[in-house]
Write a protein that holds these residues in place. Sequence first.
Motif, PDB file in Angstrom:
ATOM      1  N   PRO A  82      -3.625  -1.284   6.875  1.00  0.00           N
ATOM      2  CA  PRO A  82      -2.469  -0.960   5.997  1.00  0.00           C
ATOM      3  C   PRO A  82      -2.723   0.255   5.108  1.00  0.00           C
ATOM      4  N   ARG A  83      -3.974   0.416   4.645  1.00  0.00           N
ATOM      5  CA  ARG A  83      -4.268   1.562   3.765  1.00  0.00           C
ATOM      6  C   ARG A  83      -4.158   2.878   4.535  1.00  0.00           C
ATOM      7  N   ILE A  84      -4.714   2.914   5.750  1.00  0.00           N
ATOM      8  CA  ILE A  84      -4.659   4.150   6.534  1.00  0.00           C
ATOM      9  C   ILE A  84      -3.204   4.446   6.915  1.00  0.00           C
ATOM     10  N   LEU A  85      -2.500   3.410   7.389  1.00  0.00           N
ATOM     11  CA  LEU A  85      -1.096   3.621   7.788  1.00  0.00           C
ATOM     12  C   LEU A  85      -0.240   4.080   6.618  1.00  0.00           C
ATOM     13  N   ALA A  86      -0.470   3.483   5.453  1.00  0.00           N
ATOM     14  CA  ALA A  86       0.312   3.862   4.269  1.00  0.00           C
ATOM     15  C   ALA A  86       0.092   5.343   3.947  1.00  0.00           C
ATOM     16  N   CYS A  87      -1.144   5.797   4.031  1.00  0.00           N
ATOM     17  CA  CYS A  87      -1.427   7.224   3.765  1.00  0.00           C
ATOM     18  C   CYS A  87      -0.732   8.095   4.802  1.00  0.00           C
ATOM     19  N   VAL A  88      -0.826   7.697   6.080  1.00  0.00           N
ATOM     20  CA  VAL A  88      -0.221   8.498   7.156  1.00  0.00           C
ATOM     21  C   VAL A  88       1.295   8.594   6.958  1.00  0.00           C
ATOM     22  N   LEU A  89       1.925   7.473   6.596  1.00  0.00           N
ATOM     23  CA  LEU A  89       3.392   7.459   6.482  1.00  0.00           C
ATOM     24  C   LEU A  89       3.889   8.129   5.201  1.00  0.00           C
ATOM     25  N   MET A  90       3.134   8.011   4.130  1.00  0.00           N
ATOM     26  CA  MET A  90       3.634   8.508   2.845  1.00  0.00           C
ATOM     27  C   MET A  90       3.366   9.993   2.606  1.00  0.00           C
TER      28      MET A  90
ATOM     29  N   SER B 285      -5.585  12.876  -2.117  1.00  0.00           N
ATOM     30  CA  SER B 285      -7.002  12.600  -1.851  1.00  0.00           C
ATOM     31  C   SER B 285      -7.708  12.216  -3.155  1.00  0.00           C
ATOM     32  N   GLY B 286      -7.438  12.949  -4.222  1.00  0.00           N
ATOM     33  CA  GLY B 286      -8.067  12.663  -5.513  1.00  0.00           C
ATOM     34  C   GLY B 286      -7.692  11.303  -6.039  1.00  0.00           C
ATOM     35  N   ARG B 287      -6.424  10.932  -5.898  1.00  0.00           N
ATOM     36  CA  ARG B 287      -5.963   9.673  -6.487  1.00  0.00           C
ATOM     37  C   ARG B 287      -6.263   8.473  -5.588  1.00  0.00           C
ATOM     38  N   VAL B 288      -5.864   8.582  -4.326  1.00  0.00           N
ATOM     39  CA  VAL B 288      -5.933   7.412  -3.441  1.00  0.00           C
ATOM     40  C   VAL B 288      -7.344   7.192  -2.884  1.00  0.00           C
TER      41      VAL B 288
ATOM     42  N   THR C  87       5.090  20.042   7.631  1.00  0.00           N
ATOM     43  CA  THR C  87       5.317  18.793   6.897  1.00  0.00           C
ATOM     44  C   THR C  87       4.612  17.633   7.600  1.00  0.00           C
ATOM     45  N   PHE C  88       4.747  17.596   8.930  1.00  0.00           N
ATOM     46  CA  PHE C  88       4.162  16.463   9.652  1.00  0.00           C
ATOM     47  C   PHE C  88       2.650  16.585   9.844  1.00  0.00           C
ATOM     48  N   LYS C  89       2.105  17.799   9.630  1.00  0.00           N
ATOM     49  CA  LYS C  89       0.639  17.899   9.745  1.00  0.00           C
ATOM     50  C   LYS C  89      -0.037  17.093   8.630  1.00  0.00           C
ATOM     51  N   THR C  90       0.722  16.814   7.573  1.00  0.00           N
ATOM     52  CA  THR C  90       0.125  16.045   6.476  1.00  0.00           C
ATOM     53  C   THR C  90      -0.180  14.605   6.890  1.00  0.00           C
ATOM     54  N   MET C  91       0.407  14.175   8.031  1.00  0.00           N
ATOM     55  CA  MET C  91       0.046  12.836   8.538  1.00  0.00           C
ATOM     56  C   MET C  91      -1.451  12.823   8.883  1.00  0.00           C
ATOM     57  N   ALA C  92      -1.939  13.959   9.389  1.00  0.00           N
ATOM     58  CA  ALA C  92      -3.384  14.055   9.692  1.00  0.00           C
ATOM     59  C   ALA C  92      -4.186  13.997   8.395  1.00  0.00           C
ATOM     60  N   PHE C  93      -3.665  14.635   7.341  1.00  0.00           N
ATOM     61  CA  PHE C  93      -4.357  14.558   6.035  1.00  0.00           C
ATOM     62  C   PHE C  93      -4.401  13.101   5.555  1.00  0.00           C
ATOM     63  N   GLY C  94      -3.272  12.421   5.748  1.00  0.00           N
ATOM     64  CA  GLY C  94      -3.195  11.010   5.338  1.00  0.00           C
ATOM     65  C   GLY C  94      -4.219  10.171   6.088  1.00  0.00           C
TER      66      GLY C  94
ATOM     67  N   GLN D  66       0.827  -1.211   0.000  1.00  0.00           N
ATOM     68  CA  GLN D  66       0.000   0.000   0.000  1.00  0.00           C
ATOM     69  C   GLN D  66       0.861   1.262   0.000  1.00  0.00           C
ATOM     70  N   MET D  67       2.025   1.192   0.689  1.00  0.00           N
ATOM     71  CA  MET D  67       2.930   2.356   0.682  1.00  0.00           C
ATOM     72  C   MET D  67       3.429   2.611  -0.735  1.00  0.00           C
ATOM     73  N   ASP D  68       3.652   1.520  -1.464  1.00  0.00           N
ATOM     74  CA  ASP D  68       4.064   1.655  -2.865  1.00  0.00           C
ATOM     75  C   ASP D  68       2.926   2.270  -3.687  1.00  0.00           C
ATOM     76  N   GLN D  69       1.712   1.769  -3.449  1.00  0.00           N
ATOM     77  CA  GLN D  69       0.541   2.288  -4.176  1.00  0.00           C
ATOM     78  C   GLN D  69       0.359   3.785  -3.923  1.00  0.00           C
ATOM     79  N   VAL D  70       0.435   4.167  -2.632  1.00  0.00           N
ATOM     80  CA  VAL D  70       0.188   5.564  -2.269  1.00  0.00           C
ATOM     81  C   VAL D  70       1.395   6.423  -2.619  1.00  0.00           C
ATOM     82  N   GLY D  71       2.581   5.914  -2.286  1.00  0.00           N
ATOM     83  CA  GLY D  71       3.792   6.728  -2.389  1.00  0.00           C
ATOM     84  C   GLY D  71       4.333   6.836  -3.789  1.00  0.00           C
ATOM     85  N   SER D  72       4.916   5.747  -4.279  1.00  0.00           N
ATOM     86  CA  SER D  72       5.634   5.856  -5.547  1.00  0.00           C
ATOM     87  C   SER D  72       4.682   6.174  -6.708  1.00  0.00           C
ATOM     88  N   LYS D  73       3.433   5.706  -6.603  1.00  0.00           N
ATOM     89  CA  LYS D  73       2.518   5.940  -7.721  1.00  0.00           C
ATOM     90  C   LYS D  73       1.907   7.345  -7.690  1.00  0.00           C
TER      91      LYS D  73
END
Lengths: 274, 248
Positions: A159-167, A122-125, A215-222, A60-67
């Motif tokens: 895994p999906r929520i964590l991947a968003c939070v981390l990426m 948000s639009g993509r994931v 930068t880290f506030k985006t973890m809340a967005f994730g 999921q990190m690959d899906q959210v992050g690299s893509k």
Amino acid sequence: MAHDTYPVRASGDTTPAVPNRAVAALVSFFEWFGELGLFCFQAGRAAMTPPYEWRELVRQMDQVGSKSAVLVSVAGAAIGVVLSLETRASLSRFGAESSLPAVIVVSIIRESGPIITGLIVSGRVAAGNGAALGSMKVTDQLDAMEVSGVSPYRYLVAPRILACVLMLPLLTLACDFSGIVMGWVVNTLGDPISFRLFLDTGFKHMRFNDFLPPTFKTMAFGFIIGAVSCFLGMTVQRGTEGVGRAATNAVVLSSLLIILADVVLVRLILVFFP
Amino acid sequence: MDGSEHQSAIVVRQLEKRFGSQTVLNGIDLTIGKGETVAVLGRSGTGKSVLLKLLVGLQKPDSGSIQIHGQEITALPPEELNELRSRIGFLFQEAALYDSLTLEENVAFPLKHHKNHKQAHQARARELLAVVGMEKDLDKMPSQISGGMKKRVGLARALALEPDIVLFDEPTAGLDPITAGEIEELILELQKERQMSSVVVTHDLHGARVVADRLALIHEGNILIEGTFDDLKGSSHPFVTQFLREGV
């Protein structure tokens, strides 16, 4: 107040329709948030108790992050270009073109980068999660998973929520970087300076408080993107039509909540990291 | 609990399920013995699939009792319910294969997630796919195979954890008569081999006669009649006679 001042629903039914409808809407609004809260609690519990789904998390990190990285970088670059063009025109009126690098760096790092990253992801994931989990729900795949003794909260949601939070913070860095680079490129076309000098001038008055909290506030967005999209996907009703609606609502709601959360977070950052 | 109930795989007592104001199941009583196959018949929308979902804890009843191997499942905590579910296989109506996984990965999925089956899950998945005649399509995706093949793979996945109870939700629905016959044969073979208890939900009377020891006909939220096909044939109840006439 007399009842007959309200529109009534049907002949013979003298119940006031508008207030009832308003109350029902209010109740369902709070119910929705209550269900979302319960959903987040279950996802949190699944994420914190073993066995952990490491492989799914990495996927999921690959899906959210690299893509999303290219998309986010292009959006960041566009913001850098626009900021450079617009700000140069404004600053030149006051003879303050030398402040341009600082204006670009500060505005991208403090606000534009994080919010643009949040909205793009948000639009993509969110659409992807809403549609994927929604179609799994309507084709009984979630039930099949549960019958196999595997919790969909553990395998799919956490895994999906964590991947968003981390990426999200990493993607924000990519957005910031491409924005600053393109800001420099456009600035150099009008007033050639080296990238090193651009960075030195831009970061001269920056402190860690200008960089780390935004930068880290985006973890809340994730978290918002992951939780809202998975919740809407897993609560799909009415077949394939519902799947489409879940995907759309996931994008709309997570984007709206990101903007609202940003308002609160900016205020909190200003209070706690002045 | 009497002695016969103790020997039973599934005991359902006074089971009720409502959706809003609509009562779907209204006090169902049903007992399935160890190694026995019961077909639950009825018109569409009479709550047959709901009954299966209640048996495996996917839905909660409004009242009543469900015992699997003597264990009351309606009040089981999630961990214990998951443990119990590893003894129950479920073949869904549309097979419900995970569309992002290959056929082999689909069958291996429950094995990979259960500590007692983790070892050699790949070999076991291949073995199960061979049992249902799908050994040549290991790497195909669910979207690349037909409805009958999906049911076969769904059956292999349902058998992955070596369950002693298997629940079949419309195993032959939407299939041509030849493929439906093949699936019925496969179910019969597996039942003989593994001595499993089964509940087959269907409105295919012919298929029910082939695979089941006993038939139970649901009507208006309750079991109207239960017994062999001949018992049903001997009934003078207008709904039973109409159902048999139309079904045959």
